[in-house]
Design an enzyme around this catalytic site. Structure first.
Site, PDB file in Angstrom:
ATOM      1  CE1 TYR A   1      28.846 -25.651 -34.750  1.00 30.89           C
ATOM      2  CE2 TYR A   1      29.720 -26.690 -36.708  1.00 30.89           C
ATOM      3  CZ  TYR A   1      29.642 -26.611 -35.340  1.00 30.89           C
ATOM      4  OH  TYR A   1      30.351 -27.480 -34.550  1.00 30.89           O
TER       5      TYR A   1
ATOM      6  NE  ARG B   1      32.587 -36.484 -35.877  1.00 28.68           N
ATOM      7  CZ  ARG B   1      32.977 -35.237 -36.155  1.00 28.68           C
ATOM      8  NH1 ARG B   1      32.320 -34.207 -35.650  1.00 28.68           N
ATOM      9  NH2 ARG B   1      33.988 -35.025 -36.947  1.00 28.68           N
TER      10      ARG B   1
ATOM     11  CD  GLU C   1      32.004 -30.496 -35.554  1.00 30.85           C
ATOM     12  OE1 GLU C   1      31.966 -29.253 -35.693  1.00 30.85           O
ATOM     13  OE2 GLU C   1      33.049 -31.169 -35.620  1.00 30.85           O
TER      14      GLU C   1
ATOM     15  CG  ASN D   1      30.998 -31.348 -39.064  1.00 28.98           C
ATOM     16  OD1 ASN D   1      30.461 -32.447 -38.938  1.00 28.98           O
ATOM     17  ND2 ASN D   1      32.248 -31.123 -38.717  1.00 28.98           N
TER      18      ASN D   1
ATOM     19  CG  HIS E   1      38.360 -32.634 -35.094  1.00 27.00           C
ATOM     20  ND1 HIS E   1      37.026 -32.985 -35.004  1.00 27.00           N
ATOM     21  CD2 HIS E   1      38.372 -31.277 -35.110  1.00 27.00           C
ATOM     22  CE1 HIS E   1      36.283 -31.883 -34.936  1.00 27.00           C
ATOM     23  NE2 HIS E   1      37.076 -30.829 -34.999  1.00 27.00           N
TER      24      HIS E   1
ATOM     25  CD  GLU F   1      34.001 -28.323 -39.665  1.00 30.48           C
ATOM     26  OE1 GLU F   1      34.754 -27.333 -39.630  1.00 30.48           O
ATOM     27  OE2 GLU F   1      32.879 -28.336 -39.132  1.00 30.48           O
TER      28      GLU F   1
HETATM   29  C1  PNW Z   1      34.102 -26.690 -36.460  1.00 33.44           C
HETATM   30  N1  PNW Z   1      34.363 -20.968 -39.549  1.00 33.44           N
HETATM   31  O1  PNW Z   1      35.002 -25.637 -36.667  1.00 33.44           O
HETATM   32  C2  PNW Z   1      34.970 -27.813 -35.897  1.00 33.44           C
HETATM   33  O2  PNW Z   1      34.776 -29.059 -36.471  1.00 33.44           O
HETATM   34  C3  PNW Z   1      34.979 -27.863 -34.397  1.00 33.44           C
HETATM   35  O3  PNW Z   1      36.200 -28.370 -33.986  1.00 33.44           O
HETATM   36  C4  PNW Z   1      34.672 -26.480 -33.828  1.00 33.44           C
HETATM   37  O4  PNW Z   1      34.870 -26.375 -32.471  1.00 33.44           O
HETATM   38  C5  PNW Z   1      33.240 -26.158 -34.215  1.00 33.44           C
HETATM   39  O5  PNW Z   1      33.069 -26.244 -35.635  1.00 33.44           O
HETATM   40  C6  PNW Z   1      32.751 -24.800 -33.747  1.00 33.44           C
HETATM   41  O6  PNW Z   1      33.525 -23.797 -34.316  1.00 33.44           O
HETATM   42  C7  PNW Z   1      34.762 -24.501 -37.384  1.00 33.44           C
HETATM   43  O7  PNW Z   1      35.070 -19.991 -39.231  1.00 33.44           O
HETATM   44  C8  PNW Z   1      35.510 -23.393 -37.048  1.00 33.44           C
HETATM   45  O8  PNW Z   1      33.550 -20.903 -40.514  1.00 33.44           O
HETATM   46  C9  PNW Z   1      35.381 -22.222 -37.765  1.00 33.44           C
HETATM   47  C10 PNW Z   1      34.494 -22.173 -38.824  1.00 33.44           C
HETATM   48  C11 PNW Z   1      33.740 -23.281 -39.168  1.00 33.44           C
HETATM   49  C12 PNW Z   1      33.879 -24.453 -38.442  1.00 33.44           C
END
Ligand code: PNW
Length: 511
Positions: free
Chosen positions: A358, A138, A417, A356, A182, A228
């Site tokens: 995390y 991707r 992601e 995405n 992006h 995002e």
């Molecule tokens: C995402 N937060 O970013 C993006 O899609 C990527 O480009 C990035 O590198 C990756 O996650 C890791 O950070 C985020 O602060 C950045 O909650 C910050 C946040 C969430 C997603």
């Protein structure tokens, strides 16, 4: 000590390995401690042969966390974070060039002028993807390489770059998944229309998206519109931590969100109109996931209700074609201005949903309050990665996919992601023992496998990221890659997690 019983209750015949272990326990003086199960220091991985597994199917099912056949393993990156070549081949400026060159905005005042130099090293990096046993990649397209001013005359050299890259991926048996936006908005659109504060940007995005789909859909089957929306709107226009660094009023912020979802909808229409038949289109959103604190049916339902509400301005309106009542009520006089027609465009049917994921947004319990759920605050000591926002909870991946399926009956889900930032120390002999990333992967992927085993239609997983890269406001010091990036020499060094990912992708299983 009693010999272990098999599932039919009969005593298993002693095998030499068992008696050896028992003798060891005895001599070590541990036998009296009731350690009938294999102690941790003796436990080994699944050493059963295939023949053993056939004889005990229940055990083999429990022991292997297999993904469905055809499950896609991949990695993800984004243009501004890896490409570099900021002033080459007619590329126009984006808001991230401006922002990263503004002193004090990025840790160490880093910028993406060179980044990983992927623009020149893409062939080398495609070999890295291949060596991971990944079958999908991707990437995102830099809008200002294609239209240096956001619209108008296209830049052939920019188009050529993505053509070369896509061809190279296909020649190496890797499916390209293209993200059209992006975050690197052409600076001209920011200057001319105030970027996402105007509907003109949504329209310009659709034109560019249709144009690129026309160029690439003979070889690219999957397109993502926006990456995002939550992050680029809330961090870019709410608290100013990301480009363009604005802190808008509540009413302006609601309107900017609306222009983002509208851009997605308009782009879906444009891609459908201009791409080859059979081209698939969807979004990649960081759906905010409410996780049930304890998995009772009531709490699971409450988590689902909460998830629908906390995504109201983004994924919920895209999926449902209406703003949730609670969302509009909360907005009051600041609510966005929109038409019924726009809502139809925003919710145009898509072919898949990219998520995405995390961290969990919150833990919830069922409640008899009006909302139907109660949010449980995180402990101060709740573990995170080196990114302070990345609170860890592997089950977020399970619940994210599950809620998206249950709430909106989505038939095809990709984890677009998921990744972990680590300290990634390099040893004198150039090893990076990122045991914490491996722990992360095992935990999160076990929960993803749990979802697929229950029939949640997750079709693939893209690890963020292939290689350490420009981590936005955090610059180069926050590392998410499977490959370590030496920014001085631009050398890529495999971390221990490369070995782990490789093995899982090969076996299509959590290991
Ligand atoms: C995402 N937060 O970013 C993006 O899609 C990527 O480009 C990035 O590198 C990756 O996650 C890791 O950070 C985020 O602060 C950045 O909650 C910050 C946040 C969430 C997603």
């Amino acid at each position: 000590m009693k010999p272990p019983k098999s599932s039919d209750g009969s005593e298993k015949t002693k095998n030499p390995e068992q008696s050896n272990r028992r003798d060891f326990l005895k001599s070590a003086g541990l036998a009296g401690l009731g350690l009938s199960a294999t102690p941790f220091f003796l436990s080994s991985c699944n050493t059963k042969t295939e023949a053993d597994q056939k004889q005990s199917p229940i055990l083999s099912e429990r022991d292997t966390l297999q993904f469905p056949q055809g499950f896609l393993w991949g990695t993800a990156t984004a243009s501004y974070q890896i490409e570099g070549a900021a002033n080459e081949d007619g590329r126009g400026k984006s808001i991230w060039d401006t922002f990263s060159h503004t002193p004090g905005k990025i840790v160490n005042n880093d910028n993406g002028d060179i980044a990983c130099d992927f623009y020149h090293k893409y062939k080398e990096d495609i070999q890295l993807i291949k060596s991971l046993n990944a079958k999908a990649y991707r990437f995102s397209i830099s809008w200002s390489r294609i239209f240096p001013d956001g619209a108008g005359t296209p830049n052939q050299k920019g188009i050529d770059f993505y053509n070369r890259m896509v061809d190279e991926l296909l020649a190496n048996g890797i499916q390209p998944f293209a993200t059209l936006f992006h975050w690197d908005l052409p600076q001209t659109l920011q200057d001319k229309y105030k970027g996402w504060q105007s509907k003109e940007t949504s329209k310009a995005f659709a034109d560019y998206a249709g144009f690129m789909a026309e160029k690439l859909s003979d070889r690219v089957n999957h397109f993502f519109t926006l990456n995002e929306m939550w992050t680029f709107i809330e961090l870019g226009h709410g608290n100013g931590l990301h480009a363009p660094g604005l802190k808008l009023s509540p009413a302006e912020l609601y309107q900017a969100r609306h222009h983002a979802v509208l851009a997605h909808g308009l782009a879906v229409q444009a891609i459908r109109a201009q791409s080859k038949t059979g081209t698939k289109v969807g979004i990649a959103e960081n759906v905010k996931v409410a996780v049930p604190l304890i998995e009772t049916p009531e709490n699971c339902k409450a988590a689902e209700i909460a998830t629908r509400e906390i995504n109201a301005g983004y994924l919920t309106v895209v999926m449902e074609g209406k703003y949730a009542e609670a969302y509009l009520k909360k907005a009051g006089a600041d609510a966005p201005i929109f038409t019924e027609d726009e809502l139809k465009i925003i919710s145009a049917p898509t072919d898949f949903c990219g998520i995405n994921i995390y961290n969990p947004e919150c833990y919830v319990k069922a409640s008899s309050n009006e909302a139907g759920y109660q949010i449980i605050p995180f402990a101060k000591s709740h573990p995170t990665s080196t990114s302070p926002w990345e609170l860890l909870a592997p089950e977020t991946l399970y619940w994210g996919a599950k809620h998206v399926q249950n709430l909106w009956n989505v038939k095809e889900i990709y984890v677009t992601e998921n990744g972990y930032s680590s300290t990634d120390e390099v040893t004198p002999d150039n090893q990076i023992n990122d045991t914490d990333r491996i722990m992360f992967l095992r935990g999160y992927l076990s929960q993803l496998q749990r979802a697929t085993a229950e029939g949640v239609p997750v079709k693939g997983y893209f690890y963020w990221s292939l290689v350490d890269n420009f981590e936005w406001a955090m610059g180069f010091n926050t590392r998410f890659g499977l490959y370590y990036m030496d920014y001085k020499s631009l050398k890529r060094i495999p971390k221990l997690s490369v070995e782990y990912f490789k093995a899982m992708a090969l076996k299509n299983s959590v290991l």
